[in-house]
Design a protein around this motif. Structure first.
Motif, PDB file in Angstrom:
ATOM      1  N   ARG A 169      -5.925  -1.441  -5.817  1.00  9.17           N
ATOM      2  CA  ARG A 169      -7.115  -2.301  -5.899  1.00  9.17           C
ATOM      3  C   ARG A 169      -6.768  -3.755  -5.583  1.00  9.17           C
ATOM      4  O   ARG A 169      -7.508  -4.433  -4.878  1.00  9.17           O
ATOM      5  CB  ARG A 169      -7.743  -2.212  -7.284  1.00  9.17           C
ATOM      6  CG  ARG A 169      -8.466  -0.927  -7.503  1.00  9.17           C
ATOM      7  CD  ARG A 169      -9.119  -0.889  -8.863  1.00  9.17           C
ATOM      8  NE  ARG A 169      -9.851   0.347  -9.024  1.00  9.17           N
ATOM      9  CZ  ARG A 169     -10.313   0.768 -10.173  1.00  9.17           C
ATOM     10  NH1 ARG A 169     -10.133   0.055 -11.268  1.00  9.17           N
ATOM     11  NH2 ARG A 169     -10.973   1.910 -10.241  1.00  9.17           N
TER      12      ARG A 169
ATOM     13  N   ARG B 162       0.828  -1.207   0.000  1.00 16.55           N
ATOM     14  CA  ARG B 162       0.000   0.000   0.000  1.00 16.55           C
ATOM     15  C   ARG B 162       0.865   1.260   0.000  1.00 16.55           C
ATOM     16  O   ARG B 162       0.602   2.204  -0.740  1.00 16.55           O
ATOM     17  CB  ARG B 162      -0.925   0.015   1.208  1.00 16.55           C
ATOM     18  CG  ARG B 162      -1.722   1.322   1.298  1.00 16.55           C
ATOM     19  CD  ARG B 162      -2.704   1.300   2.388  1.00 16.55           C
ATOM     20  NE  ARG B 162      -3.868   0.578   1.860  1.00 16.55           N
ATOM     21  CZ  ARG B 162      -4.965   0.370   2.535  1.00 16.55           C
ATOM     22  NH1 ARG B 162      -5.070   0.797   3.763  1.00 16.55           N
ATOM     23  NH2 ARG B 162      -5.970  -0.263   1.993  1.00 16.55           N
TER      24      ARG B 162
ATOM     25  N   ARG C 226      -6.313  -7.973   0.833  1.00 19.16           N
ATOM     26  CA  ARG C 226      -6.542  -7.729   2.251  1.00 19.16           C
ATOM     27  C   ARG C 226      -7.922  -8.255   2.665  1.00 19.16           C
ATOM     28  O   ARG C 226      -8.085  -8.857   3.716  1.00 19.16           O
ATOM     29  CB  ARG C 226      -6.418  -6.251   2.573  1.00 19.16           C
ATOM     30  CG  ARG C 226      -6.516  -5.928   4.051  1.00 19.16           C
ATOM     31  CD  ARG C 226      -6.342  -4.437   4.305  1.00 19.16           C
ATOM     32  NE  ARG C 226      -5.093  -3.897   3.828  1.00 19.16           N
ATOM     33  CZ  ARG C 226      -3.944  -3.928   4.520  1.00 19.16           C
ATOM     34  NH1 ARG C 226      -3.912  -4.493   5.695  1.00 19.16           N
ATOM     35  NH2 ARG C 226      -2.860  -3.406   4.026  1.00 19.16           N
ATOM     36  N   ALA C 227      -8.915  -8.028   1.817  1.00 21.56           N
ATOM     37  CA  ALA C 227     -10.269  -8.528   2.113  1.00 21.56           C
ATOM     38  C   ALA C 227     -10.299 -10.058   2.124  1.00 21.56           C
ATOM     39  O   ALA C 227     -10.998 -10.652   2.935  1.00 21.56           O
ATOM     40  CB  ALA C 227     -11.247  -7.985   1.091  1.00 21.56           C
TER      41      ALA C 227
ATOM     42  N   GLU D  95      -4.308  -4.787  -3.764  1.00 21.26           N
ATOM     43  CA  GLU D  95      -3.971  -4.868  -2.335  1.00 21.26           C
ATOM     44  C   GLU D  95      -5.238  -4.922  -1.498  1.00 21.26           C
ATOM     45  O   GLU D  95      -5.340  -5.717  -0.564  1.00 21.26           O
ATOM     46  CB  GLU D  95      -3.107  -3.664  -1.945  1.00 21.26           C
ATOM     47  CG  GLU D  95      -2.634  -3.683  -0.503  1.00 21.26           C
ATOM     48  CD  GLU D  95      -3.586  -2.995   0.446  1.00 21.26           C
ATOM     49  OE1 GLU D  95      -3.541  -3.308   1.648  1.00 21.26           O
ATOM     50  OE2 GLU D  95      -4.392  -2.157   0.004  1.00 21.26           O
ATOM     51  N   ARG D  96      -6.226  -4.098  -1.811  1.00 19.33           N
ATOM     52  CA  ARG D  96      -7.490  -4.119  -1.062  1.00 19.33           C
ATOM     53  C   ARG D  96      -8.208  -5.452  -1.224  1.00 19.33           C
ATOM     54  O   ARG D  96      -8.757  -5.985  -0.256  1.00 19.33           O
ATOM     55  CB  ARG D  96      -8.386  -2.967  -1.501  1.00 19.33           C
ATOM     56  CG  ARG D  96      -7.984  -1.639  -0.913  1.00 19.33           C
ATOM     57  CD  ARG D  96      -9.029  -0.567  -1.154  1.00 19.33           C
ATOM     58  NE  ARG D  96      -9.322  -0.334  -2.551  1.00 19.33           N
ATOM     59  CZ  ARG D  96      -8.643   0.489  -3.343  1.00 19.33           C
ATOM     60  NH1 ARG D  96      -7.617   1.146  -2.861  1.00 19.33           N
ATOM     61  NH2 ARG D  96      -8.996   0.650  -4.607  1.00 19.33           N
ATOM     62  N   ARG D  97      -8.211  -5.987  -2.423  1.00 21.99           N
ATOM     63  CA  ARG D  97      -8.857  -7.276  -2.682  1.00 21.99           C
ATOM     64  C   ARG D  97      -8.147  -8.393  -1.911  1.00 21.99           C
ATOM     65  O   ARG D  97      -8.792  -9.250  -1.307  1.00 21.99           O
ATOM     66  CB  ARG D  97      -8.831  -7.577  -4.179  1.00 21.99           C
ATOM     67  CG  ARG D  97      -9.710  -8.727  -4.563  1.00 21.99           C
ATOM     68  CD  ARG D  97      -9.778  -8.955  -6.059  1.00 21.99           C
ATOM     69  NE  ARG D  97      -9.639  -7.737  -6.845  1.00 21.99           N
ATOM     70  CZ  ARG D  97      -8.832  -7.605  -7.900  1.00 21.99           C
ATOM     71  NH1 ARG D  97      -8.105  -8.612  -8.316  1.00 21.99           N
ATOM     72  NH2 ARG D  97      -8.768  -6.461  -8.558  1.00 21.99           N
TER      73      ARG D  97
END
Length: 175
Positions: free
Chosen positions: A160, A111, A166-167, A162-164
């Motif tokens: 995007r 991030r 992380r989720a 990284e967020r996916r």
């Protein structure tokens, strides 16, 4: 599965952070040379140093990441980073619990690299675009603009992913 040979990275950040740092270093190395060659035309020297930095920054980053070998002391860290990069490309965390922990540990660096790459790209390339336009180097300004768009697109893509990831690593809390 991770890459067979971990890549070397002086800067363990998500894309495009390492490229932006490479451009900054290359620009700082080229600027004195261009100032000496230009004999006083500072804006033109800065634009030429920026052009060299964009090209040589990529060459430096590509050469180091593809052909460099990690030191033995950093082998584990490089292997963990390779697992994280592979998971980022796939978009899903690994099945192995140790690899999942390595990915979770490296997500903040991913991030930071995306944020630093976007901000650094705007701070470095934005003024170069303005200087190139004012100096009559329209083609150089277009080149800087293309590189800036590519840096920003890579930062958005990395963010995007990284967020996916992380989720996918976060356990679902249900009731």
């Amino acid at each position: 599965m991770a890459e067979p040979r971990p890549r070397v990275s002086l800067f363990r950040y998500g894309a495009p952070g390492p490229y932006v740092v490479s451009v900054l270093i290359a620009g700082l190395l080229w600027l004195p040379i261009r100032l000496w060659e230009r004999d006083g035309s500072v804006p033109a020297a800065v634009v030429e140093a920026g052009l060299n930095a964009v090209i040589w920054g990529f060459a430096f980053y590509f050469t180091l990441s593809r052909f460099g070998k990690p030191r033995p002391a950093e082998a584990d860290r490089a292997a963990d980073w390779a697992v994280t990069e592979a998971a980022l490309r796939r978009g899903e965390p690994p099945a192995d619990e140790a690899e999942r922990a390595a990915v979770a540990d490296n997500l903040p660096a991913i991030r930071r690299g995306a944020l630093f790459g976007a901000a650094g790209g705007v701070v470095l390339l934005g003024p170069l675009i303005v200087l190139a336009i004012r100096g009559g180097w329209e083609l150089a300004a277009v080149g800087f603009g293309i590189v800036l768009v590519a840096v920003l697109a890579e930062a958005v893509r990395t963010g995007r992913r990284e967020r996916r990831l992380r989720a996918a690593l976060t356990p679902v809390q249900g009731g």
